[in-house]
Design a protein around this motif. Structure first.
Motif, PDB file in Angstrom:
ATOM      1  N   PRO A  83       0.823  -1.210   0.000  1.00 17.68           N
ATOM      2  CA  PRO A  83       0.000   0.000   0.000  1.00 17.68           C
ATOM      3  C   PRO A  83       0.857   1.261   0.000  1.00 17.68           C
ATOM      4  O   PRO A  83       2.004   1.247   0.435  1.00 17.68           O
ATOM      5  N   SER A  84       0.300   2.318  -0.488  1.00 17.72           N
ATOM      6  CA  SER A  84       0.992   3.608  -0.503  1.00 17.72           C
ATOM      7  C   SER A  84      -0.057   4.694  -0.320  1.00 17.72           C
ATOM      8  O   SER A  84      -1.253   4.420  -0.356  1.00 17.72           O
ATOM      9  N   LEU A  85       0.418   5.916  -0.137  1.00 16.76           N
ATOM     10  CA  LEU A  85      -0.536   7.016   0.001  1.00 16.76           C
ATOM     11  C   LEU A  85      -1.335   7.186  -1.291  1.00 16.76           C
ATOM     12  O   LEU A  85      -2.454   7.676  -1.280  1.00 16.76           O
ATOM     13  N   ASP A 124      -2.314   4.657  -3.161  1.00 16.72           N
ATOM     14  CA  ASP A 124      -3.286   3.568  -3.281  1.00 16.72           C
ATOM     15  C   ASP A 124      -3.567   3.004  -1.897  1.00 16.72           C
ATOM     16  O   ASP A 124      -2.824   2.183  -1.386  1.00 16.72           O
ATOM     17  N   ASN A 125      -4.649   3.489  -1.311  1.00 20.22           N
ATOM     18  CA  ASN A 125      -4.970   3.090   0.063  1.00 20.22           C
ATOM     19  C   ASN A 125      -6.008   1.972   0.131  1.00 20.22           C
ATOM     20  O   ASN A 125      -6.709   1.836   1.121  1.00 20.22           O
ATOM     21  N   THR A 126      -6.097   1.190  -0.948  1.00 23.31           N
ATOM     22  CA  THR A 126      -7.000   0.036  -0.931  1.00 23.31           C
ATOM     23  C   THR A 126      -6.723  -0.822   0.307  1.00 23.31           C
ATOM     24  O   THR A 126      -5.568  -0.999   0.679  1.00 23.31           O
ATOM     25  N   ALA A 127      -7.766  -1.329   0.921  1.00 20.69           N
ATOM     26  CA  ALA A 127      -7.619  -2.134   2.136  1.00 20.69           C
ATOM     27  C   ALA A 127      -6.911  -3.456   1.832  1.00 20.69           C
ATOM     28  O   ALA A 127      -6.839  -3.883   0.683  1.00 20.69           O
TER      29      ALA A 127
END
Lengths: 517, 517
Positions: free
Chosen positions: A17-19, A21-24
């Motif tokens: 994850p990254s800022l 792409d905040n997919t759970a």
């Protein structure tokens, strides 16, 4: 994708994850699996696994190995481990027999067999036959007791099997269970009461996929159980598994499949259609036929030859032990050999002159001495009575008439089948040559006969090897036309004609040449 | 179909079984439901219900009333009773607030409200704010404890609610739960640890539908729970529920929705698109702003008027009790009235000359006496400090700048919104006239403002009234574009301009006329 991947096991490297792409975590895994599986179907993760997911993902740098199960509608994630962890991932096939339960443990990474085992159905303590058990369900707690017996038996057998191959029951993620309709009901804790009462209605035809915990099986908590569907009281999941295993529903040529137990179940079909019927073939075809009749086991006569010239008997017993009885295949060999050596007439009656001193009379009834007392393990003569033989003749006639009826119903003749599958233990040990000789099976080239062994177990194991299995099996069930056997005058006429060895119409059995014809 | 039928309840008359149609009980029911529902989607019955099915069907001559639940992929049969039985069939909507949990019990036969209740979130005992609770999860059993607290609290509240309307928890078949992302995690027993750590990743975005038993809720064992999805740490299911409730996603005209709590969450959109952002609007908008600030409750000042001529104060307190504090809406009224009566300048500073003897200095800081000690319930002066007012100005400026930013991002102006939804308790009690006066909300006609009340609870209840809800809600979630608030120079410039009452650009607030301008 790792090289240890397989149909049910997918190793995925997930973009951390990254800022941007905040997919759970859960949806991140699902999205990676969707790409790997190349599916648009929904992918679901059990809450119990979602709970562990964040820790697992972060411990293994977002490289995980997932165990999946396709329930026909969606993909279910049933196991998640770090990509470098190498816990075993196993599946279990179960044939839920009335008398005997068979298990086959598979490695789901490549489908290879890890181990097999079997145990006597613990419900035998309540009643040997299914009818007794169904009646036992009328008593309070009867159903619970029967259901508990089979589940406890399975849990024990699973434990043993796992110990044998040094894995844990937790490593089992998928189960496929095939059994007859009544056994499936008892396994699921469903009351089989209405199965045996007109109009013979099961509680459910397609139990589908359940969680192991729902029925008390101690496997991985997320493990899924697929239960083979039935098409009624008399045509259960074991038979659907048999069709699936034999591949009747995929073949371009029409083939026939016979499963012989207390009933003879017959299926005829090809990739376009399937017709099935079930009829009482009589107990002659199981061990119970004669007083000495028994299940196959050490010392049991399973093959028999009579020299047509000298009428000397040559016996083969299982494990070459001293003879102590005869099993179904032995009885069929015996009848065929007696007929071929002129000791049995075409009506199946013992011919005293030809039997000579092998003939004895007990309680006013003719018996043929197969093994004299001094050579038997019991110390008594092993005999077969005229009544036993009469019963065999009726059974084989019923069997042949049923085969003839279903074949006629589709406008074919028995001689046309290029593949004739014989399922069950019986199918494995029977000598088709003898069965043809007495006119129980049609006079096809021997290579057309294919013994399937335990096709119920085979089908259950096969179900664990393809993502499309469950849909395919449901499709088999839905396509079967069930032929109600109409025991009318025509049937009775053909039955009468079949009550001879091999048949009144000998042109149907050109290969059968008898010494006395 | 009976006239007591509804979306989730279907009465079906099933053709009794016959020798001509031996379909099993379960598939017989499914087939009848398929006709009634006119669906080709799959219909599933829980094993626990299948077990009871044969007896129920035969007791009521194959006329049954089924409770159904549509999980977005399939229909689930969650209850079966005889057609003449009239057990209640209830659904429950839950707003899972950080401070307060609200419940609404619905009769699923017609959707009418049976009862409502609320209780303080028992997790308050661990920590008043969500951050403290998330840190508490680092301790062993911390998560289990927090999760248990909310589940036990819900079970108790459900029991009480059911007793109040004389039904059983067993009569509840469907639940819809909306909460912020962290509360939803604690409710499901999911570790919220990574929610507050860069890059702020929830464990799951779409928890979907679970069985009540899976999370320990004591309802009907087959009851299903729908959990509203989130789109990240800062935008939870409560907000998705709000959008669903307001109907933003269905309207042809673009509307705006604001939910004010510790953060201000803003959504702009219409049937074609949805844009959302969340930003810190400051604590000024909750009770915590002043030393006397508090949650709305008896004796709390919620409305306030100052005569611009005499500068006499007229207060309204909740339940008309002696004043003991002020809540958010009261603070906004106070600031607006101080400004309109010339006691506050456009920078939000108290004007000593105009305040007169209402001005006092405590610890070197100017305070305005709202209620003198002799008139207050506490016996002390109820005051608001210059620091409190400064904080309010910053908060309102932040709010306005956020509204401006998101509106600009879609090429619109704040004046264009025909519908401006204000959600939450705050939205219900705030006087939009005062909020406009201080420049917190844009200068729209008052009729454009629509207070939604508890839109999270409203959305959860609405989810239980349509078979398409779950798909619709998922669709809302998937369509939202999340706007990361970029606090750049332009934002700071506009923020500075908004730090005046109502704004440096008074042409934006034509309706605000001040006595001192």
């Amino acid at each position: 994708m790792s090289n240890t991947d397989s149909l049910w096991i997918k190793t995925v490297s997930i973009a951390p994850p990254s800022l941007q792409d905040n997919t759970a975590d859960a949806e991140r895994l699902i999205s990676a699996l969707r790409t790997t599986l190349q599916t648009n179907n929904s992918i679901n993760i059990d809450l119990s696994l979602i709970k562990k997911l964040p820790a697992i993902l972060r411990q293994c740098d977002f490289n995980v190995r997932c165990t999946l199960f396709n329930d026909g509608r969606q993909w279910l994630v049933v196991g998640i481990q770090g990509a470098k962890e190498m816990r075993p991932v196993a599946g279990l096939a179960v044939d839920l027999g009335t008398s005997r339960v068979a298990l086959r443990l598979l490695d789901l990474t490549d489908g290879h067999i890890l181990a097999e085992s079997g145990f006597d159905n613990p419900q035998l303590a309540i009643g040997p036959d299914i009818l007794t058990r169904i009646h036992f369900c009328e008593s309070s707690d009867g159903l619970t007791k029967l259901s508990h017996l089979i589940i406890a038996g399975l849990n024990q057998a699973i434990d043993d099997l796992c110990q044998f191959v040094t894995i844990e029951p937790q490593d089992i993620y998928a189960l496929a269970v095939a059994g007859n309709t009544a056994m499936t009901h008892l396994f699921l804790g469903l009351n089989p009461r209405w199965i045996i009462r007109e109009p013979y209605i099961p509680v459910v035809n397609k139990p589908g996929v359940l969680k192991a915990a729902e029925i008390g099986l101690q496997l991985n908590p997320a493990a899924r159980i697929f239960i083979f569907p039935n098409i009624g009281s008399y045509f259960g999941g074991d038979l659907i598994a048999g069709i699936f295993y034999a591949g009747l529903h995929r073949a371009p040529e029409t083939a026939i499949l016979v499963d012989v137990g207390t009933n003879a179940e017959v299926v005829v079909g090809n990739q376009n259609w399937l017709i099935a019927c079930a009829g009482a073939a009589g107990p002659a075809l199981e061990g119970g036929v004669t007083k000495m009749g028994m299940m196959a086991g050490p010392g049991v006569v399973d093959k028999l030859f009579i020299d047509p010239q000298t009428r000397e008997f040559a016996l083969h017993t299982i494990e070459d032990k001293t003879p102590r009885g005869i099993c179904g295949s032995g009885v069929i060999d015996l009848a065929a050999q007696l007929f071929l050596s002129g000791m049995l007439d075409i009506r199946g009656k013992l011919i005293p002159a030809a039997c000579g001193k092998r003939l004895t009379v007990i309680d006013g009834l003719k018996h043929l001495i197969m093994v004299p007392g001094e050579q038997s393990a019991t110390g008594s003569d092993l005999t077969i009575s005229q009544a036993d033989l009469d019963s065999l003749i009726r059974s084989k006639a019923a069997m042949y008439t049923i085969l003839e009826t279903i074949t006629m119903s589709v406008g074919m003749e028995l001689s046309e089948f290029a593949s004739f599958f014989v399922a069950g233990t019986f199918g494995s040990i029977i000598d088709p040559r003898s069965a043809i000789t007495i006119g129980m099976l049609p006079d096809l080239p021997l290579e057309n006969y294919k013994a399937l062994g335990n096709s119920s177990l085979g089908g259950a194991a096969l179900a664990l090897t393809s993502a499309e299995s469950l849909a395919e099996i449901d499709h088999i069930r839905d396509r079967i036309t069930y032929l109600e056997l109409n025991v009318n005058q025509d049937f009775m006429n053909r039955f009468s004609a079949a009550k001879f060895i091999p048949h009144t119409n000998t042109s149907l059995f050109p290969s059968v040449k008898t010494a006395i014809r």
